[in-house]
Design a protein around this motif. Structure first.
Motif, PDB file in Angstrom:
ATOM      1  N   VAL A 188      71.220  42.875  30.029  1.00 24.73           N
ATOM      2  CA  VAL A 188      70.115  43.630  29.440  1.00 24.73           C
ATOM      3  C   VAL A 188      70.517  45.104  29.539  1.00 24.73           C
ATOM      4  O   VAL A 188      70.668  45.640  30.634  1.00 24.73           O
ATOM      5  CB  VAL A 188      68.799  43.368  30.212  1.00 24.73           C
ATOM      6  CG1 VAL A 188      67.649  44.161  29.609  1.00 24.73           C
ATOM      7  CG2 VAL A 188      68.483  41.877  30.225  1.00 24.73           C
ATOM      8  N   ASN A 237      68.963  47.672  27.874  1.00 25.90           N
ATOM      9  CA  ASN A 237      67.955  48.672  27.495  1.00 25.90           C
ATOM     10  C   ASN A 237      66.765  48.731  28.443  1.00 25.90           C
ATOM     11  O   ASN A 237      65.731  49.284  28.098  1.00 25.90           O
ATOM     12  CB  ASN A 237      67.486  48.397  26.057  1.00 25.90           C
ATOM     13  CG  ASN A 237      67.075  46.950  25.858  1.00 25.90           C
ATOM     14  OD1 ASN A 237      66.927  46.220  26.826  1.00 25.90           O
ATOM     15  ND2 ASN A 237      66.898  46.544  24.613  1.00 25.90           N
ATOM     16  N   ASP A 294      68.206  40.637  16.129  1.00 25.35           N
ATOM     17  CA  ASP A 294      68.943  41.046  17.333  1.00 25.35           C
ATOM     18  C   ASP A 294      69.409  39.832  18.133  1.00 25.35           C
ATOM     19  O   ASP A 294      70.516  39.825  18.670  1.00 25.35           O
ATOM     20  CB  ASP A 294      68.041  41.917  18.228  1.00 25.35           C
ATOM     21  CG  ASP A 294      67.978  43.350  17.735  1.00 25.35           C
ATOM     22  OD1 ASP A 294      68.899  43.781  17.014  1.00 25.35           O
ATOM     23  OD2 ASP A 294      67.005  44.046  18.060  1.00 25.35           O
ATOM     24  N   ASP A 315      54.771  38.741  25.340  1.00 21.51           N
ATOM     25  CA  ASP A 315      55.062  38.118  24.041  1.00 21.51           C
ATOM     26  C   ASP A 315      53.974  37.173  23.543  1.00 21.51           C
ATOM     27  O   ASP A 315      53.941  36.846  22.363  1.00 21.51           O
ATOM     28  CB  ASP A 315      56.385  37.340  24.112  1.00 21.51           C
ATOM     29  CG  ASP A 315      57.574  38.277  24.116  1.00 21.51           C
ATOM     30  OD1 ASP A 315      57.376  39.489  24.303  1.00 21.51           O
ATOM     31  OD2 ASP A 315      58.706  37.790  23.928  1.00 21.51           O
ATOM     32  N   TYR A 369      56.742  44.344  19.292  1.00 21.61           N
ATOM     33  CA  TYR A 369      57.767  45.007  20.117  1.00 21.61           C
ATOM     34  C   TYR A 369      58.666  44.000  20.827  1.00 21.61           C
ATOM     35  O   TYR A 369      59.884  44.123  20.795  1.00 21.61           O
ATOM     36  CB  TYR A 369      57.100  45.962  21.118  1.00 21.61           C
ATOM     37  CG  TYR A 369      56.240  46.984  20.423  1.00 21.61           C
ATOM     38  CD1 TYR A 369      56.819  47.992  19.668  1.00 21.61           C
ATOM     39  CD2 TYR A 369      54.850  46.915  20.473  1.00 21.61           C
ATOM     40  CE1 TYR A 369      56.038  48.917  19.003  1.00 21.61           C
ATOM     41  CE2 TYR A 369      54.058  47.841  19.815  1.00 21.61           C
ATOM     42  CZ  TYR A 369      54.663  48.838  19.080  1.00 21.61           C
ATOM     43  OH  TYR A 369      53.888  49.752  18.413  1.00 21.61           O
ATOM     44  N   ARG A 370      58.057  43.049  21.529  1.00 23.16           N
ATOM     45  CA  ARG A 370      58.768  41.933  22.149  1.00 23.16           C
ATOM     46  C   ARG A 370      59.971  42.335  23.002  1.00 23.16           C
ATOM     47  O   ARG A 370      61.030  41.712  22.920  1.00 23.16           O
ATOM     48  CB  ARG A 370      59.187  40.944  21.063  1.00 23.16           C
ATOM     49  CG  ARG A 370      57.994  40.323  20.378  1.00 23.16           C
ATOM     50  CD  ARG A 370      58.372  39.301  19.381  1.00 23.16           C
ATOM     51  NE  ARG A 370      59.046  39.865  18.241  1.00 23.16           N
ATOM     52  CZ  ARG A 370      59.326  39.215  17.136  1.00 23.16           C
ATOM     53  NH1 ARG A 370      59.027  37.937  17.045  1.00 23.16           N
ATOM     54  NH2 ARG A 370      59.913  39.785  16.121  1.00 23.16           N
ATOM     55  N   GLN A 371      59.839  43.371  23.760  1.00 21.43           N
ATOM     56  CA  GLN A 371      60.929  43.807  24.621  1.00 21.43           C
ATOM     57  C   GLN A 371      60.559  43.551  26.083  1.00 21.43           C
ATOM     58  O   GLN A 371      59.383  43.487  26.432  1.00 21.43           O
ATOM     59  CB  GLN A 371      61.179  45.315  24.442  1.00 21.43           C
ATOM     60  CG  GLN A 371      61.486  45.710  23.020  1.00 21.43           C
ATOM     61  CD  GLN A 371      62.757  45.070  22.514  1.00 21.43           C
ATOM     62  OE1 GLN A 371      63.818  45.258  23.080  1.00 21.43           O
ATOM     63  NE2 GLN A 371      62.647  44.298  21.452  1.00 21.43           N
ATOM     64  N   THR A 404      58.399  46.462  27.242  1.00 26.26           N
ATOM     65  CA  THR A 404      57.017  46.507  26.737  1.00 26.26           C
ATOM     66  C   THR A 404      56.198  45.378  27.373  1.00 26.26           C
ATOM     67  O   THR A 404      55.010  45.542  27.655  1.00 26.26           O
ATOM     68  CB  THR A 404      56.946  46.418  25.192  1.00 26.26           C
ATOM     69  OG1 THR A 404      57.714  45.307  24.749  1.00 26.26           O
ATOM     70  CG2 THR A 404      57.454  47.679  24.542  1.00 26.26           C
TER      71      THR A 404
END
Ligand code: NAP
Length: 305
Positions: A45, A47, A150, A274, A280-282, A285
Motif C-alpha cells: 500500500v 498511498n 486501479d 466501502d 472514494y473506496r480508499q 477514506t
C-alpha cells in the motif's frame, strides 16, 4: 446487552474500534468472512499516509487490530444473518440473537465476478479475484486480468512476477485506472492489453481447471479463444449489505445511505467505509469514516442516555 457493536474488521471497522475503545465503550467487533477486509488481499500500500516506503496490506491491518485490542476492543468471529432495528438493535449471528444500543456497520464490499454460466464452480480452479492470494500458483504460464481500473492494473503488474505473460482484457480502449498505475502496467513488457473485449466463457481441461477463455471483440463482433491458466477478475465490488437492506435505506447499487453524518436512516446505526462509499473506496477514506462513525456513535450514545 452490548453498548457498541462494530460489524467488520477492515480499515473502517478497526478505526471505529480504536476510537470507541478509547472512549471506554469496549466495543464488540465482529470479524466476518474476510477478517481484515480487502487490504489483506493486497500487497504494497503506497498511498497510506505515514508510510513513505509503502506498507504491506495485511501488516497494516494487523497493526490496527493490535491497536484496537490494546484499548479494550473485543473480537469475535461472526457473520450477520439477520438485523432488526429497534431499541435495542438486534443482530442474529450464527443462529443467536445479540442486542446492542449502537451499531457501526463497516462490512465492506466483495469482489464482483462476470456472471457467466458455471463461473462459481470455477473459483479456485483457475478463476479468482485475488492476485496476492493466488498469483504465485501460476509461474511461467499465461494468465489474464479482466478490468481496466486501479485494481486490474495493480493485479496485472503484481502477476508479472510469476506469469509468462499477463493479458489485460478490457471492454474499452482506454483504462479507467489512475495515470500512474495505468502507465506502470502498460509499460511492463509482460502485460499485453486486449482492448474492446469481454470474456464470454471459460474453457476447461479434463480436470475441470481453466485452460482458456472465449473473447468477444465489441467493435467488430468477432469471437476468439485465448489459452491461459488463470483468470483474475478485477471489475469492482458489491457492498455487503444483504442482511441490512430490508431495514436501512440503500442506493440503487445497494450501498448504505448516510443521512446525517455517518448515521444511516435508523437512529443509532452508523455506516463507515466501502459499505457506504462507492466513490472514494480508499484505505485512508475508510479509516477516516470509521473515525467519524465512532465519534457520531459515541455522541449519539451520550445524548440518548
Ligand atoms: P473500478 O475503478 O470500478 O473499475 C472496474 C473496472 O472493471 C472498470 O474498468 C470497468 O470498466 C470494468 N468492469 C466493470 N464491470 C465489468 C464487466 N461486467 N465486464 C467487464 N469489465 C467490467 O474498480 P477497482 O479497479 O476495483 O477500483 C475501485 C476503487 O479502489 C477505485 O477508487 C480505485 O482507485 C481504488 N483502488 C486503489 C488502488 C491503489 O491506489 N493502490 C488499488 C486498487 C483500487 P469501465 O472502465 O468500462 O467502466
Amino acid at each position: 446487552m452490548e453498548k457498541m457493536i462494530i460489524v467488520g474488521t477492515g480499515c473502517a471497522g478497526l478505526t471505529a474500534a480504536i476510537y470507541t475503545a478509547r472512549a471506554n465503550l469496549t466495543p464488540l467487533v465482529l470479524e466476518g468472512r474476510l477478517p481484515g477486509g480487502q487490504l489483506t488481499t493486497t500487497t504494497a500500500v503506497e498511498n497510506f499516509p505515514g508510510f513513505p516506503d509503502g506498507v504491506d496490506g495485511p501488516d497494516l491491518i494487523m497493526r490496527m487490530k493490535k491497536q484496537a485490542e490494546k484499548f479494550g476492543s473485543r473480537f469475535q468471529y461472526g457473520v450477520v444473518e439477520e438485523f432488526q432495528p429497534g431499541k435495542p438493535h438486534r443482530l442474529k449471528i450464527d443462529g443467536q440473537w445479540i442486542e446492542t444500543k449502537a451499531l457501526i456497520i463497516a462490512s465492506g464490499a466483495s469482489p464482483r465476478y462476470l456472471d457467466i454460466e458455471g463461473e462459481k464452480a470455477l473459483i479456485g480452479h483457475g478463476l479468482t479475484s485475488c492476485a496476492t492470494c493466488d498469483g504465485a500458483f501460476y509461474r511461467n504460464v499465461p494468465v489474464c486480468v479482466v478490468g481496466g481500473g486501479d485494481s486490474a492494473c495493480e493485479e496485472a503488474t503484481f502477476l508479472t512476477r510469476f506469469a509468462s505473460e499477463v493479458y489485460l482484457i478490457h471492454r474499452r480502449d482506454s483504462l479507467r485506472a489512475s495515470k500512474i498505475m495505468a502507465d506502470r502496467a502498460l509499460a511492463n513488457p509482460k502485460i499485453k492489453p486486449v482492448w474492446n473485449s469481454t470474456v464470454t466463457g471459460y474453457l476447461t481441461d479434463e480436470a475441470g481447471e481453466v485452460r482458456g477463455v472465449t473473447l468477444k471483440n465489441l467493435q467488430d463482433g468477432s469471437v476468439s479463444e485465448l489459452a491461459l491458466k488463470c483468470v483474475f477478475v478485477a471489475i469492482g465490488h458489491e457492498p455487503n449489505t444483504a442482511p441490512f437492506r430490508h431495514a436501512l435505506p440503500v442506493d440503487e447499487n445497494g450501498y448504505l445511505i448516510q443521512k446525517q453524518g455517518t448515521q444511516t436512516g435508523v437512529e443509532g446505526v452508523f455506516a463507515a467505509g466501502d459499505v457506504a462509499d462507492h466513490v472514494y473506496r480508499q484505505a485512508i477514506t475508510a479509516a477516516g469514516q470509521g473515525c467519524a462513525a465512532a465519534i457520531d456513535a459515541e455522541r449519539w450514545l451520550a445524548d440518548s442516555e
